[in-house]
Scaffold this motif. Sequence first.
Motif, PDB file in Angstrom:
ATOM      1  N   GLN A 125      61.387  28.729  35.249  1.00  0.00           N
ATOM      2  CA  GLN A 125      62.824  27.515  35.557  1.00  0.00           C
ATOM      3  C   GLN A 125      63.151  27.708  37.205  1.00  0.00           C
ATOM      4  N   ASP A 126      63.060  26.976  38.122  1.00  0.00           N
ATOM      5  CA  ASP A 126      63.462  26.461  39.705  1.00  0.00           C
ATOM      6  C   ASP A 126      64.862  26.835  39.355  1.00  0.00           C
ATOM      7  N   LEU A 127      65.736  27.278  39.682  1.00  0.00           N
ATOM      8  CA  LEU A 127      67.610  26.951  39.995  1.00  0.00           C
ATOM      9  C   LEU A 127      67.412  26.040  40.532  1.00  0.00           C
ATOM     10  N   GLY A 128      66.657  25.237  41.487  1.00  0.00           N
ATOM     11  CA  GLY A 128      67.398  23.964  42.387  1.00  0.00           C
ATOM     12  C   GLY A 128      67.697  24.362  43.732  1.00  0.00           C
ATOM     13  N   GLY A 129      67.085  23.294  44.481  1.00  0.00           N
ATOM     14  CA  GLY A 129      67.288  23.582  45.994  1.00  0.00           C
ATOM     15  C   GLY A 129      68.719  23.439  46.748  1.00  0.00           C
ATOM     16  N   ASP A 130      69.575  22.809  45.913  1.00  0.00           N
ATOM     17  CA  ASP A 130      71.150  23.104  45.371  1.00  0.00           C
ATOM     18  C   ASP A 130      72.070  24.549  44.759  1.00  0.00           C
ATOM     19  N   TYR A 131      71.879  25.381  44.934  1.00  0.00           N
ATOM     20  CA  TYR A 131      71.520  26.321  43.936  1.00  0.00           C
ATOM     21  C   TYR A 131      72.863  27.192  44.566  1.00  0.00           C
ATOM     22  N   PHE A 132      72.073  27.011  45.538  1.00  0.00           N
ATOM     23  CA  PHE A 132      73.727  28.324  46.822  1.00  0.00           C
ATOM     24  C   PHE A 132      75.005  27.345  46.749  1.00  0.00           C
ATOM     25  N   THR A 133      74.768  26.250  46.782  1.00  0.00           N
ATOM     26  CA  THR A 133      76.174  25.135  47.277  1.00  0.00           C
ATOM     27  C   THR A 133      76.431  25.318  46.086  1.00  0.00           C
ATOM     28  N   ARG A 134      76.014  24.775  44.751  1.00  0.00           N
ATOM     29  CA  ARG A 134      76.428  24.895  43.454  1.00  0.00           C
ATOM     30  C   ARG A 134      77.211  26.511  43.299  1.00  0.00           C
ATOM     31  N   ARG A 135      76.127  27.556  43.521  1.00  0.00           N
ATOM     32  CA  ARG A 135      77.012  28.854  43.398  1.00  0.00           C
ATOM     33  C   ARG A 135      78.835  29.066  44.061  1.00  0.00           C
ATOM     34  N   ASN A 136      78.574  27.680  45.490  1.00  0.00           N
ATOM     35  CA  ASN A 136      80.202  28.324  45.723  1.00  0.00           C
ATOM     36  C   ASN A 136      80.308  26.997  45.961  1.00  0.00           C
ATOM     37  N   ALA A 137      81.232  25.894  45.866  1.00  0.00           N
ATOM     38  CA  ALA A 137      80.966  25.206  45.747  1.00  0.00           C
ATOM     39  C   ALA A 137      82.668  24.883  46.704  1.00  0.00           C
ATOM     40  N   ASP A 138      83.321  25.590  46.038  1.00  0.00           N
ATOM     41  CA  ASP A 138      84.317  26.200  47.825  1.00  0.00           C
ATOM     42  C   ASP A 138      85.096  26.546  48.635  1.00  0.00           C
ATOM     43  N   ARG A 139      83.533  27.504  48.750  1.00  0.00           N
ATOM     44  CA  ARG A 139      83.073  27.775  49.974  1.00  0.00           C
ATOM     45  C   ARG A 139      82.816  26.980  50.963  1.00  0.00           C
ATOM     46  N   GLN A 140      81.603  26.087  50.353  1.00  0.00           N
ATOM     47  CA  GLN A 140      80.505  25.406  50.602  1.00  0.00           C
ATOM     48  C   GLN A 140      82.373  23.778  51.186  1.00  0.00           C
ATOM     49  N   ARG A 141      83.370  23.458  50.354  1.00  0.00           N
ATOM     50  CA  ARG A 141      84.746  22.385  50.980  1.00  0.00           C
ATOM     51  C   ARG A 141      85.060  23.522  51.682  1.00  0.00           C
ATOM     52  N   ASP A 142      85.131  24.726  51.506  1.00  0.00           N
ATOM     53  CA  ASP A 142      86.522  25.137  53.270  1.00  0.00           C
ATOM     54  C   ASP A 142      85.482  25.274  54.586  1.00  0.00           C
ATOM     55  N   ARG A 143      83.356  25.562  54.479  1.00  0.00           N
ATOM     56  CA  ARG A 143      83.023  25.676  55.392  1.00  0.00           C
ATOM     57  C   ARG A 143      83.145  24.196  56.717  1.00  0.00           C
ATOM     58  N   LEU A 144      83.292  22.829  55.198  1.00  0.00           N
ATOM     59  CA  LEU A 144      83.140  21.452  56.059  1.00  0.00           C
ATOM     60  C   LEU A 144      84.168  20.939  56.446  1.00  0.00           C
ATOM     61  N   ILE A 145      84.878  21.237  56.021  1.00  0.00           N
ATOM     62  CA  ILE A 145      86.710  21.191  56.657  1.00  0.00           C
ATOM     63  C   ILE A 145      87.384  22.330  57.304  1.00  0.00           C
ATOM     64  N   GLY A 146      86.630  23.254  57.498  1.00  0.00           N
ATOM     65  CA  GLY A 146      86.766  23.849  58.408  1.00  0.00           C
ATOM     66  C   GLY A 146      86.196  22.979  59.984  1.00  0.00           C
ATOM     67  N   GLN A 147      84.655  22.324  59.660  1.00  0.00           N
ATOM     68  CA  GLN A 147      83.622  21.846  60.716  1.00  0.00           C
ATOM     69  C   GLN A 147      84.602  20.810  61.064  1.00  0.00           C
ATOM     70  N   LEU A 148      84.888  19.991  60.367  1.00  0.00           N
ATOM     71  CA  LEU A 148      85.478  18.595  61.128  1.00  0.00           C
ATOM     72  C   LEU A 148      87.014  18.878  61.933  1.00  0.00           C
ATOM     73  N   HIS A 149      87.832  20.288  61.002  1.00  0.00           N
ATOM     74  CA  HIS A 149      89.154  20.830  62.316  1.00  0.00           C
ATOM     75  C   HIS A 149      88.471  21.420  63.670  1.00  0.00           C
ATOM     76  N   ASN A 150      87.272  21.915  63.679  1.00  0.00           N
ATOM     77  CA  ASN A 150      86.622  21.766  64.768  1.00  0.00           C
ATOM     78  C   ASN A 150      86.323  20.740  65.830  1.00  0.00           C
ATOM     79  N   LEU A 151      85.503  19.749  65.461  1.00  0.00           N
ATOM     80  CA  LEU A 151      86.080  18.616  65.782  1.00  0.00           C
ATOM     81  C   LEU A 151      86.909  17.735  65.961  1.00  0.00           C
ATOM     82  N   GLY A 152      88.144  18.223  65.275  1.00  0.00           N
ATOM     83  CA  GLY A 152      89.301  17.995  66.006  1.00  0.00           C
ATOM     84  C   GLY A 152      89.749  16.454  64.995  1.00  0.00           C
ATOM     85  N   TYR A 153      89.765  16.852  63.890  1.00  0.00           N
ATOM     86  CA  TYR A 153      89.603  15.806  62.574  1.00  0.00           C
ATOM     87  C   TYR A 153      90.919  16.386  61.957  1.00  0.00           C
TER      88      TYR A 153
END
Length: 99
Positions: free
Chosen positions: A63-91
Amino acid sequence: GDVWLTDILTQCAWSAARTRDTYLSAQFWRLARRIGKKKAAIAVAHSILVISWHLLTNDCDYQDLGGDYFTRRNADRQRDRLIGQLHNLGYRVTLERPA
């Protein structure tokens, strides 16, 4: 281990890396960014060997875990990483929960 087994599993890993939305593909590309494609292929080959051993030992289906397994496993980390990227772009970002 056996040279022939390593060759076959590495070929399987290269093939698995080119599939879409699978756990092994996500694992390969996640590792390839950090350690390079060849070492990532060996790591995925090892994962294939471990998966095969468990399937044969437990006599069950894969039973395959899916391509988004690592994103689902650490949803808060993914959110914080994306927010950090937007801050680095000046938003400036504010988050609200959907109703």
